[in-house]
Each structure stands twice: as C-alpha cells, then as structure tokens.
Design a protein around this motif. Structure first.
Motif, PDB file in Angstrom:
ATOM      1  N   ILE A 177      47.854 -29.298  16.382  1.00 50.42           N
ATOM      2  CA  ILE A 177      46.964 -29.529  15.244  1.00 50.42           C
ATOM      3  C   ILE A 177      45.588 -28.980  15.550  1.00 50.42           C
ATOM      4  O   ILE A 177      44.890 -28.445  14.678  1.00 50.42           O
ATOM      5  CB  ILE A 177      46.916 -31.036  14.918  1.00 50.42           C
ATOM      6  CG1 ILE A 177      48.250 -31.484  14.321  1.00 50.42           C
ATOM      7  CG2 ILE A 177      45.777 -31.361  13.959  1.00 50.42           C
ATOM      8  CD1 ILE A 177      48.347 -32.987  14.107  1.00 50.42           C
ATOM      9  N   ARG A 178      45.180 -29.081  16.803  1.00 49.11           N
ATOM     10  CA  ARG A 178      43.857 -28.619  17.203  1.00 49.11           C
ATOM     11  C   ARG A 178      43.762 -27.101  17.235  1.00 49.11           C
ATOM     12  O   ARG A 178      42.741 -26.522  16.909  1.00 49.11           O
ATOM     13  CB  ARG A 178      43.535 -29.181  18.586  1.00 49.11           C
ATOM     14  CG  ARG A 178      42.225 -28.692  19.157  1.00 49.11           C
ATOM     15  CD  ARG A 178      42.013 -29.319  20.534  1.00 49.11           C
ATOM     16  NE  ARG A 178      40.739 -28.920  21.076  1.00 49.11           N
ATOM     17  CZ  ARG A 178      40.539 -27.803  21.765  1.00 49.11           C
ATOM     18  NH1 ARG A 178      41.540 -26.980  21.967  1.00 49.11           N
ATOM     19  NH2 ARG A 178      39.345 -27.510  22.233  1.00 49.11           N
ATOM     20  N   SER A 179      44.833 -26.448  17.641  1.00 49.89           N
ATOM     21  CA  SER A 179      44.765 -25.008  17.892  1.00 49.89           C
ATOM     22  C   SER A 179      45.256 -24.158  16.729  1.00 49.89           C
ATOM     23  O   SER A 179      45.062 -22.950  16.730  1.00 49.89           O
ATOM     24  CB  SER A 179      45.581 -24.656  19.134  1.00 49.89           C
ATOM     25  OG  SER A 179      46.952 -24.995  18.939  1.00 49.89           O
ATOM     26  N   GLN A 180      45.902 -24.771  15.743  1.00 49.90           N
ATOM     27  CA  GLN A 180      46.469 -24.007  14.638  1.00 49.90           C
ATOM     28  C   GLN A 180      46.015 -24.609  13.314  1.00 49.90           C
ATOM     29  O   GLN A 180      45.578 -25.759  13.247  1.00 49.90           O
ATOM     30  CB  GLN A 180      48.001 -24.015  14.695  1.00 49.90           C
ATOM     31  CG  GLN A 180      48.563 -23.456  16.000  1.00 49.90           C
ATOM     32  CD  GLN A 180      50.073 -23.592  16.057  1.00 49.90           C
ATOM     33  OE1 GLN A 180      50.706 -23.937  15.071  1.00 49.90           O
ATOM     34  NE2 GLN A 180      50.631 -23.328  17.211  1.00 49.90           N
ATOM     35  N   ILE A 181      46.150 -23.844  12.275  1.00 49.26           N
ATOM     36  CA  ILE A 181      45.867 -24.359  10.939  1.00 49.26           C
ATOM     37  C   ILE A 181      47.143 -25.015  10.430  1.00 49.26           C
ATOM     38  O   ILE A 181      48.005 -24.369   9.847  1.00 49.26           O
ATOM     39  CB  ILE A 181      45.414 -23.228  10.003  1.00 49.26           C
ATOM     40  CG1 ILE A 181      44.191 -22.518  10.583  1.00 49.26           C
ATOM     41  CG2 ILE A 181      45.089 -23.768   8.615  1.00 49.26           C
ATOM     42  CD1 ILE A 181      43.720 -21.348   9.772  1.00 49.26           C
ATOM     43  N   VAL A 182      47.285 -26.319  10.696  1.00 49.89           N
ATOM     44  CA  VAL A 182      48.496 -27.050  10.328  1.00 49.89           C
ATOM     45  C   VAL A 182      48.191 -27.932   9.125  1.00 49.89           C
ATOM     46  O   VAL A 182      47.425 -28.885   9.248  1.00 49.89           O
ATOM     47  CB  VAL A 182      48.995 -27.918  11.504  1.00 49.89           C
ATOM     48  CG1 VAL A 182      50.292 -28.623  11.129  1.00 49.89           C
ATOM     49  CG2 VAL A 182      49.196 -27.058  12.745  1.00 49.89           C
ATOM     50  N   PRO A 183      48.750 -27.641   7.969  1.00 52.43           N
ATOM     51  CA  PRO A 183      48.548 -28.528   6.819  1.00 52.43           C
ATOM     52  C   PRO A 183      49.038 -29.939   7.123  1.00 52.43           C
ATOM     53  O   PRO A 183      49.915 -30.146   7.969  1.00 52.43           O
ATOM     54  CB  PRO A 183      49.385 -27.863   5.716  1.00 52.43           C
ATOM     55  CG  PRO A 183      49.503 -26.434   6.133  1.00 52.43           C
ATOM     56  CD  PRO A 183      49.542 -26.454   7.642  1.00 52.43           C
ATOM     57  N   VAL A 184      48.482 -30.913   6.419  1.00 49.76           N
ATOM     58  CA  VAL A 184      48.796 -32.311   6.702  1.00 49.76           C
ATOM     59  C   VAL A 184      50.277 -32.600   6.496  1.00 49.76           C
ATOM     60  O   VAL A 184      50.895 -33.328   7.277  1.00 49.76           O
ATOM     61  CB  VAL A 184      47.935 -33.237   5.821  1.00 49.76           C
ATOM     62  CG1 VAL A 184      48.194 -34.696   6.171  1.00 49.76           C
ATOM     63  CG2 VAL A 184      46.474 -32.920   5.986  1.00 49.76           C
ATOM     64  N   ASP A 185      50.878 -32.034   5.443  1.00 51.10           N
ATOM     65  CA  ASP A 185      52.288 -32.330   5.184  1.00 51.10           C
ATOM     66  C   ASP A 185      53.182 -31.776   6.287  1.00 51.10           C
ATOM     67  O   ASP A 185      54.178 -32.413   6.668  1.00 51.10           O
ATOM     68  CB  ASP A 185      52.702 -31.777   3.826  1.00 51.10           C
ATOM     69  CG  ASP A 185      52.417 -30.285   3.682  1.00 51.10           C
ATOM     70  OD1 ASP A 185      51.697 -29.727   4.544  1.00 51.10           O
ATOM     71  OD2 ASP A 185      52.909 -29.670   2.713  1.00 51.10           O
TER      72      ASP A 185
END
Length: 483
Positions: A149-157
């Motif tokens: 989550i910190r290193s990538q653009i991970v959407p919440v879903d």
C-alpha cells in the motif's frame, strides 16, 4: 507453500522507481540497505497520500477506516504491542489522506476517529478483537500488504480484496505439522535441560497428546484456563509414571514436566504486555498481564494437582537440581537444542519457511548468550535480559533479511529461555511445605519472563535507532523494502 496472494502483478499500478542513488547517498546510509527495512522502521511519519480519497465521500472514508482497523486487528491478535498497532493503523489511514486521526487501541478493541475539517463531521470506526492467534504467516502477509500500500497506488477496494484473501487463505502447511512443531519444541527443551534421547521422545509424545486434546476441548468451547490446567495434568503424568515404575529414570523424570511447562508457557502474550507497560499503555498492559497470569495459573494448578495426587499415592517425582541445563557442559548440543526449539516454535505458529532460519539463529544465539552470562556469574534474571536484548537486536536485522516481522524472530528466540524449570521447582517446594522457597522460585520465574520481554523491547529499540540513523531525514513515500 501456497502462492502469495499479495505478489505484484494483480493489476495494481506500480509507481515509477527512482534512478540509482549517487555515491554520497549510499555513504549516509551505513546501517540499512533498501531490501533490509522493515515496516516498523518505515512507519515514522505520515506519508504523502498515494491514493488520496474524497473526504466528503462518506463511503470512501468508511472503506479506508475499515481497512485500517482490520489490519490493526490482525497484528493486535498476533501479540503486537499497542504502540506498533497504533502506528500501523495510522499509517494505513494517512496513506489515503486521513492524516488527522485519533486512535484508541485496547486489549480487545480498536477505535479510530478521523477529523475531516471544520465543514464535515468526523468519521469513526471500531473493531472488536474476538480472538488471539499466533498465526505468523498471516502477520507476515499483512506486513507485506502494508508495504505494498505504501509503495504502490493501490485503490481501497483492491486493498480490501487483498486483505480478505490473505485472512481466508490456508496455512502454508497442514495442521499436523504444527502439532509436530509443538512436540519437537518439548523434545528440544528436554535436551536443553540435560535430558537424553528417551526423555526427549517421551516429551515429544506427551506434547502431541496435549495439543490434540486441547484442540478438541477448544472446539467444545472449554475456557482456556481449564485447557491449560488439563495440559498441565497431561504434562505431569509421564513423569509420575516413570517415577513409579523405573528407578533408573526417576531422577530425570521431572525434566519432562519442565519441558511441558515451557511449551505451555510459550505463545503467551508476555512480550506484548511488558511492551505496553513500558511504552505507556497501562490499561492494555494490565489486561494482557492478567491473561498471562491466569493462563499460567491454569498450568500451575494442573501440574500441582497431578503432583499432589502422586504424593498421596506414595509416588514422589524428585526435584530438579537448580543447575540443571544451565551450565556450559555439552554446549554444542545445547546450542543445537536452542536452535531447534526456536525453529519448532516458529513452525508451530505457522511461520513462513523463509523465517525458520532466522528463528533458529536467534534461538542458538540467545541460548549461548544466556548460558554464557550465567557462567561468568550473572543471575538468571540478568542473563535472561542480556540474552533477550541480543535476540531483539539481532532478530530485527535477521527479520529484514527474511522479510518477516521482527516479532516472529523475537518470540521464537526467547522460547528456549522460558522459565519452565523455575516454575516446576517452585511448585515442588510449595507441595513440600517450603512456602518461602516456593514463592521465591515462582517470583523468580516471573522475573525471568519480564526480563525476557523487556530485553526484546530494548533490543528492538536499538535496532530501530540504528535504522533511523541510516535512513534519509525526509520521508520518501516511494521508498520500499520490496525493492
């Protein structure tokens, strides 16, 4: 091992990696390499949101808060302290733009309130921790999810989907392997205390029976106190039988009881309770300590009941010598036993295979430090504290190599040093009407346990201090240990 559900390539967009660092940058980072940073080291400040959400959208805000408290639930259930749990929850929330949060972590609940400004009402969420589980595979998977989550653009879903998958995923090996791990732990402790192959085999079989019986009782809903009590009775039964039917094995029969006590004590949340007390969370520390005391009381009650019945029948299990297993005689064998005990504990708690070597090195190093400190004249409490400090410091470094949370290596490393021997000697003295000596041994066992927990915390503090000295002064949200 099953495939990692958190591996890259699931559709998440990876942020562009920065180019090679100049030589002066590498020189100012003498202690930590990019592949050696743990999540706990990265959580030092609120990062720039990688996927900022619309704070006016109640649904999105609720999703972020729910993700944060669910991550906190997993790490808290595994024995992580309040401070580290709070930092992890805050980190998840701030990654998505909820920078102003108040977080309250107690023994069995996580509450979070997010301030969305003066024009929007605050948002809140809560999660009750209904279970305690030493599931190191799940803990490591959540650690990797936090880094992702910190290193990538991970959407919440997508983060929610990954969390659902890792929570519901199967263990890396079957249940019988965990039972074998607990049994191997008992056998290694018996050897560490000076027992031979026969006593190790009996300890192995006894612990297997304890694990199977307690699992069946747990499914029937029997409270943990009585499970530990029954486990104590089963642990003492073989020693009583040997004392009754074999004069040759009678002198060493009590080593089986001491090994059983150590196995039953392992896994209790002593490290977390002492950490909370030291770091300013007294309410949670008191609740965790009460749980540890009650579970230990169950063990003591079960073994005491069995020994009292054996005494009434005219069968006396002899006391263990105070120096049993605590000298440097047969040092190579004891170091191997310490390493095997740590590996067995990690395996029993479903640690990933990559963490087993680090756990073994931690167990061997801690055993050597403990025995060496006592050999040069330190008492058991000081020796336990020194050994645990080494375990906490080296465990953090080895955990980075294995990309696993430091708690896994630390908990496994101190397991061979748990004071099962002192607990048995205290019980024996109390049953022999030596009240002062008995309570002295019990208090000594408590002191050793607290020294182990405090030493681990101090070692991890030194480890993080060195890591932060070597880290960049400015928080870099693109910096990740997965690189």
């Amino acid at each position: 091992m099953s495939a990692d559900p958190l591996a890259e390539g699931d559709g998440a967009t990876v942020m562009e990696r920065p180019g090679p660092r100049p030589r002066w940058w590498r020189l100012r980072r003498p202690f930590v390499l990019p592949s050696q940073r743990a999540t706990a080291d990265n959580i030092v400040a609120a990062p720039t949101p990688l996927q900022p959400i619309d704070l006016a959208d109640d649904a999105e805000v609720s999703q972020v808060l729910d993700l944060a408290v669910r991550v906190g639930e997993v790490v808290l259930a595994a024995g992580t302290g309040v401070g580290d749990t709070t930092a992890q929850v805050r980190f998840i929330a701030s990654t998505y733009g909820l920078n102003n949060c108040d977080i309250d972590v107690t023994f069995d609940a996580i509450r979070i309130w997010a301030d969305r400004g003066t024009r929007l009402p605050p948002a809140s969420d809560m999660r009750v921790v209904k279970y305690r589980s030493l599931d190191f595979t799940r803990l490591a998977a959540v650690d990797r999810l936090t880094r992702r989550i910190r290193s990538q653009i991970v959407p919440v879903d997508q983060a929610h989907a990954a969390l659902d998958e890792l929570i519901s995923s199967r263990h890396p090996y079957p249940r019988w392997v965990s039972t074998a791990g607990w049994s191997l732990l008992a056998a290694a402790i018996a050897v560490l205390l000076g027992g031979g192959v026969m006593l190790a085999a009996i300890s192995f079989a006894t612990t297997a029976v304890i694990d199977v019986v307690n699992r069946a009782l747990h499914q029937l809903g029997l409270p943990l106190f009585f499970q530990h009590m029954i486990g104590g009775v089963i642990a003492a039964a073989p020693a009583i039988a040997l004392a009754a039917f074999s004069d040759h094995w009678r002198a060493d029969a009590a080593l089986i009881v001491a090994a059983g006590i150590t196995v039953l004590l392992s896994g209790l949340q002593l490290v977390g309770s002492v950490q909370d007390a030291i770091t300013g969370a007294p309410i949670t520390a008191a609740a965790r300590m009460l749980e540890v005391v009650m579970m230990t009381a169950g063990i003591v009650a079960g073994i005491g009941l069995a020994l009292r019945i054996s005494t009434m029948m005219g069968i006396a299990v002899p006391e263990i010598a105070a120096s049993a297993g605590r000298d440097i005689e047969n040092l190579p064998i004891k170091l191997i036993a310490g390493a095997v005990a740590a590996i067995a504990f990690a395996m029993a708690c479903y640690a990933e295979r990559r963490a087993l070597v680090a756990a073994g090195l931690s167990g061997a190093g801690g055993t050597m430090a403990f025995l060496g400190a006592q050999y040069i004249g330190f008492g058991p409490v000081v020796a336990a504290g020194l050994a645990a400090t080494l375990i906490g410091l080296a465990g953090g470094l080895m955990a980075r190599r294995a990309l696993t949370p430091p708690l896994v290596v630390a908990a496994a490393g101190i397991t061979p040093l748990l004071p099962g021997l002192k607990v048995y000697r205290g019980l024996y003295a109390l049953l022999d009407d030596e009240t002062v000596l008995g309570f002295g041994q019990i208090l000594g066992a408590f002191g050793v346990g607290c020294a182990l927990a405090a030493g681990v915390i101090l070692g991890e503090w030194f480890d993080r201090l060195l890591s932060r000295r070597g880290a960049p002064r400015d928080f870099d949200p693109t910096y990740t240990s997965d690189r």
